[in-house]
Structures are given as structure tokens and as C-alpha cells.
Write a protein that holds these residues in place. Structure first.
Motif, PDB file in Angstrom:
ATOM      1  N   LEU A 122     -11.022   0.342  -8.928  1.00 50.01           N
ATOM      2  CA  LEU A 122      -9.575   0.542  -8.870  1.00 50.01           C
ATOM      3  C   LEU A 122      -9.275   1.698  -7.922  1.00 50.01           C
ATOM      4  O   LEU A 122      -9.833   2.789  -8.060  1.00 50.01           O
ATOM      5  N   ALA A 123      -8.396   1.470  -6.948  1.00 51.17           N
ATOM      6  CA  ALA A 123      -8.070   2.506  -5.970  1.00 51.17           C
ATOM      7  C   ALA A 123      -6.681   2.253  -5.397  1.00 51.17           C
ATOM      8  O   ALA A 123      -6.189   1.121  -5.396  1.00 51.17           O
ATOM      9  N   TYR A 124      -6.058   3.331  -4.908  1.00 44.68           N
ATOM     10  CA  TYR A 124      -4.755   3.191  -4.258  1.00 44.68           C
ATOM     11  C   TYR A 124      -4.943   2.712  -2.820  1.00 44.68           C
ATOM     12  O   TYR A 124      -5.853   3.150  -2.116  1.00 44.68           O
ATOM     13  N   THR A 125      -4.073   1.802  -2.400  1.00 41.22           N
ATOM     14  CA  THR A 125      -4.082   1.375  -1.006  1.00 41.22           C
ATOM     15  C   THR A 125      -2.651   1.212  -0.519  1.00 41.22           C
ATOM     16  O   THR A 125      -1.724   0.998  -1.310  1.00 41.22           O
ATOM     17  N   ARG A 126      -2.472   1.323   0.783  1.00 42.00           N
ATOM     18  CA  ARG A 126      -1.124   1.262   1.363  1.00 42.00           C
ATOM     19  C   ARG A 126      -0.636  -0.178   1.414  1.00 42.00           C
ATOM     20  O   ARG A 126      -1.364  -1.079   1.832  1.00 42.00           O
ATOM     21  N   ILE A 127       0.621  -0.393   0.992  1.00 35.13           N
ATOM     22  CA  ILE A 127       1.189  -1.743   1.058  1.00 35.13           C
ATOM     23  C   ILE A 127       2.284  -1.860   2.120  1.00 35.13           C
ATOM     24  O   ILE A 127       2.526  -2.941   2.632  1.00 35.13           O
ATOM     25  N   TYR A 128       2.948  -0.762   2.438  1.00 31.85           N
ATOM     26  CA  TYR A 128       3.859  -0.774   3.571  1.00 31.85           C
ATOM     27  C   TYR A 128       4.207   0.651   3.979  1.00 31.85           C
ATOM     28  O   TYR A 128       3.876   1.618   3.293  1.00 31.85           O
ATOM     29  N   LYS A 129       4.851   0.759   5.134  1.00 31.66           N
ATOM     30  CA  LYS A 129       5.237   2.054   5.687  1.00 31.66           C
ATOM     31  C   LYS A 129       6.734   2.073   5.937  1.00 31.66           C
ATOM     32  O   LYS A 129       7.284   1.142   6.548  1.00 31.66           O
ATOM     33  N   ILE A 130       7.396   3.104   5.440  1.00 29.48           N
ATOM     34  CA  ILE A 130       8.836   3.273   5.651  1.00 29.48           C
ATOM     35  C   ILE A 130       9.036   4.517   6.500  1.00 29.48           C
ATOM     36  O   ILE A 130       8.803   5.638   6.043  1.00 29.48           O
ATOM     37  N   ARG A 131       9.435   4.300   7.741  1.00 25.51           N
ATOM     38  CA  ARG A 131       9.570   5.390   8.701  1.00 25.51           C
ATOM     39  C   ARG A 131       8.263   6.176   8.762  1.00 25.51           C
ATOM     40  O   ARG A 131       7.254   5.631   9.155  1.00 25.51           O
ATOM     41  N   GLU A 132       8.241   7.433   8.376  1.00 27.92           N
ATOM     42  CA  GLU A 132       7.015   8.228   8.480  1.00 27.92           C
ATOM     43  C   GLU A 132       6.237   8.303   7.175  1.00 27.92           C
ATOM     44  O   GLU A 132       5.233   8.996   7.092  1.00 27.92           O
ATOM     45  N   LYS A 133       6.698   7.615   6.149  1.00 33.53           N
ATOM     46  CA  LYS A 133       6.022   7.672   4.850  1.00 33.53           C
ATOM     47  C   LYS A 133       5.305   6.365   4.532  1.00 33.53           C
ATOM     48  O   LYS A 133       5.826   5.281   4.803  1.00 33.53           O
ATOM     49  N   ASN A 134       4.123   6.512   3.960  1.00 33.85           N
ATOM     50  CA  ASN A 134       3.369   5.358   3.481  1.00 33.85           C
ATOM     51  C   ASN A 134       3.619   5.160   1.997  1.00 33.85           C
ATOM     52  O   ASN A 134       3.813   6.132   1.254  1.00 33.85           O
ATOM     53  N   VAL A 135       3.598   3.913   1.559  1.00 28.34           N
ATOM     54  CA  VAL A 135       3.745   3.601   0.137  1.00 28.34           C
ATOM     55  C   VAL A 135       2.439   2.956  -0.336  1.00 28.34           C
ATOM     56  O   VAL A 135       1.914   2.042   0.307  1.00 28.34           O
ATOM     57  N   TYR A 136       1.916   3.458  -1.476  1.00 31.62           N
ATOM     58  CA  TYR A 136       0.626   3.035  -2.000  1.00 31.62           C
ATOM     59  C   TYR A 136       0.775   2.495  -3.425  1.00 31.62           C
ATOM     60  O   TYR A 136       1.617   2.972  -4.191  1.00 31.62           O
ATOM     61  N   VAL A 137      -0.054   1.523  -3.766  1.00 30.07           N
ATOM     62  CA  VAL A 137      -0.113   1.014  -5.139  1.00 30.07           C
ATOM     63  C   VAL A 137      -1.581   0.916  -5.558  1.00 30.07           C
ATOM     64  O   VAL A 137      -2.476   0.808  -4.711  1.00 30.07           O
ATOM     65  N   PRO A 138      -1.842   0.920  -6.864  1.00 30.51           N
ATOM     66  CA  PRO A 138      -3.224   0.726  -7.330  1.00 30.51           C
ATOM     67  C   PRO A 138      -3.647  -0.731  -7.116  1.00 30.51           C
ATOM     68  O   PRO A 138      -2.888  -1.656  -7.385  1.00 30.51           O
ATOM     69  N   VAL A 139      -4.859  -0.906  -6.632  1.00 24.47           N
ATOM     70  CA  VAL A 139      -5.389  -2.228  -6.313  1.00 24.47           C
ATOM     71  C   VAL A 139      -6.817  -2.326  -6.835  1.00 24.47           C
ATOM     72  O   VAL A 139      -7.588  -1.368  -6.747  1.00 24.47           O
ATOM     73  N   TRP A 140      -7.157  -3.494  -7.379  1.00 29.53           N
ATOM     74  CA  TRP A 140      -8.546  -3.755  -7.750  1.00 29.53           C
ATOM     75  C   TRP A 140      -9.278  -4.284  -6.527  1.00 29.53           C
ATOM     76  O   TRP A 140      -8.875  -5.292  -5.932  1.00 29.53           O
ATOM     77  N   PHE A 141     -10.349  -3.597  -6.134  1.00 27.71           N
ATOM     78  CA  PHE A 141     -11.226  -4.059  -5.065  1.00 27.71           C
ATOM     79  C   PHE A 141     -12.446  -4.690  -5.727  1.00 27.71           C
ATOM     80  O   PHE A 141     -13.147  -4.031  -6.504  1.00 27.71           O
TER      81      PHE A 141
END
Length: 293
Positions: free
Chosen positions: A240-259
Motif C-alpha cells: 500500500l502506497a500513495y501515488t499521484r492521480i492528477y496535477k492541479i496547477r502546481e500541486k499534485n494530488v495523491y491517493v493510497p493505492v495497492w501495488f
């Protein structure tokens, strides 16, 4: 010729054939219902076992808590200037490359740095000395070892360390250090760091209240019912780890993801990703970027 008798013979023959075919049809329906019922009631562990799919240990049903997070990429040029202004004007003077918020360092080319060696038998201990050396790496104490995504075998060994948030690491190329290694003359088990590439995020914020995440077991079941785990494959890791799902202007948004690492016979390692918020497969999703309006 007795046509009446012939008609009866044909009638009885067709009746028998129809009854035979109807019996086969009913048996098929019964088997289909049994299979369907079995598929619905069998545990995911039994279904994996029937398909020859193996894994270590047990599938955990624990539902951890996680967040939607935001963070901004660190500008390494500014950070290096701060270090030069406050403590050492020769900090990272030689052997570095700056490109798109990433920093690549060649330790052997920078006289202010020490050569670091990684011992295969005690990787974390070896990394600790490197990451805590402020002359060799920026923000080093914010990173942790990701063994599942590191490789000490083969001609080009690589170690990955990443930032984390509340005990859940990031697995994303915006928040990690990738260390490239080379064999040392000292021992086959000892490697020398000949370069590393670093990214870093700062100003990490929670965008929503914490929420329950899908479990390890949920993620495996989602992959299985979507035919993402081949028969006779081996599940090598679940992380389980956070990964980026999209970018809004200069900020990244991350959610927990099962790898999930999956190794089929004769194939390369396949890594599937399951969003732990929605329990949906997001492998190979492209990160959308929202520009200024």
C-alpha cells in the motif's frame, strides 16, 4: 407399405431424441448453476488455489485508513542555494544535474561527499548512513527503503527509497530517490552508489478527512474477477502506497493505492495498481493535468 407404421416409428424416434436432448440441456443448466453458485460462495483464497495462483502468507482483510493528499514539487535549485548561503558555499558544487524538479548527483565527482557502499545483507543499515549525511543528500531523513521496488540482482542494481505520510510510503516518481549502484571490488555483496536521482514534495496537506481503505484481500479479489491474475501465476508482493492521480496547477494530488506484483511463468514481473479508496483498477492510468484557467 404401411405408412401409418412408418409415421409412428419416426414419431417415437424424434420423441426419444428430443427427450435425450432435453435431458442434456437440463444437466447443463444444473452444472452451470452449480458453477455459478460455487464461484459466488467460494472464498477468494479457494478460487486462487483452483487456478494455481500462489502467494506468501495470508491475504489480510485489515482496512487501514488513508487520505487524499496534496503536495508541491520541491525546487532543488532554490534548496541548494539556501544550503550554500547558510552553511557551505561549495555545497553540491560539482557532479550534479538539475532538470524539471529533479536532482541527479554523482557522489564520486563531488569532493565534499563521501563514497557510500550498500551491503546486500543489510541494505537498510547501509542506507541509514547515506540518508543521514547532510553533505550527501537533501531531506534524506524523510525517505524510507522500498524493498519491493528495488533490485540488487543483475548488471544494473537499483535501490528505491521514498517519502512517506503517516506510515504509508509514496510510490511515485515525484517523491523518491533512485540510487544506481555498481559492483564494488571489496565483495560481490557490496555495491557502490555511483549516482542517484531525487525528487521531493513539500507542503503535504490532507484534502479530506481520513477514510477506510480497501484491504489487501479486496484488492486481490478485484484483480482476480477482472482477469488480471493469470492461472498458475505467483503474487510476489502486495504494498500500500500513495501515488499521484492528477496535477492541479502546481500541486499534485495523491491517493493510497495497492501495488500488486504478479509473476506468470515465462513472463516479466507485472505490477497492477488498485485505488484503495474506490477499489478500482488504475494500472497505466495517465495523470491528467489541470492548467490555469
Amino acid at each position: 407399405m404401411d405408412f401409418k407404421r412408418i409415421e409412428w416409428i419416426f414419431f417415437l424416434a424424434f420423441l426419444g431424441l428430443n427427450m435425450f436432448l432435453f435431458g442434456i440441456y437440463q444437466e447443463g443448466l444444473k452444472e452451470e448453476n452449480n458453477v455459478s453458485f460455487s464461484d459466488q460462495t467460494d472464498s477468494i483464497e479457494k478460487r486462487l488455489g483452483k487456478d494455481g495462483i500462489t502467494y506468501k502468507g495470508t491475504l489480510s482483510g485489515e482496512k487501514k485508513e488513508g487520505y487524499y493528499l496534496s503536495g508541491e514539487q520541491t525546487n532543488f535549485y532554490d534548496e541548494i542555494q539556501k544550503e550554500r548561503d547558510t552553511r557551505d558555499r561549495n555545497f553540491f558544487k560539482n557532479g550534479i544535474e538539475l532538470l524539471d524538479n529533479s536532482l541527479t548527483v554523482y557522489p564520486q565527482m563531488n569532493y565534499a561527499q563521501t563514497s557510500y557502499f550498500i551491503d546486500e545483507k543489510n541494505v537498510e543499515k547501509s542506507l541509514e548512513a547515506f540518508l543521514n549525511d547532510k553533505d550527501s543528500v537533501l531531506f534524506g531523513n524523510q525517505y524510507r527503503y522500498l524493498s519491493d521496488f528495488s533490485n540488487l540482482d543483475g548488471e544494473f542494481p537499483e535501490i528505491v527509497v521514498s517519502q512517506s505520510y503517516k506510515n504509508i510510503p509514496f510510490k511515485d516518481d515525484t517523491a523518491q530517490i533512485s540510487l544506481k549502484l555498481e559492483k564494488s571490488d571489496e565483495s560481490d555483496n557490496i555495491h557502490k552508489i555511483y549516482k542517484y536521482t531525487q525528487t521531493h514534495i513539500q507542503g503535504i496537506e490532507e484534502l479530506r478527512d481520513k477514510t477506510d481503505l480497501s484491504s489487501e484481500r479486496d484488492a486481490i479479489e478485484t484483480l482476480y474477477i477482472n482477469n488480471k491474475i493469470p492461472s498458475n501465476a505467483k503474487i510476489t508482493f502486495m504494498k500500500l502506497a500513495y501515488t499521484r492521480i492528477y496535477k492541479i496547477r502546481e500541486k499534485n494530488v495523491y491517493v493510497p493505492v495497492w501495488f500488486i506484483g504478479i509473476k506468470a511463468s515465462g513472463s516479466n514481473l507485472q505490477i497492477e495498481q488498485v485505488n484503495a479508496m474506490s477499489n478500482t483498477i488504475i494500472t497505466n492510468n495517465i495523470v491528467p493535468k489541470v492548467e490555469n484557467q
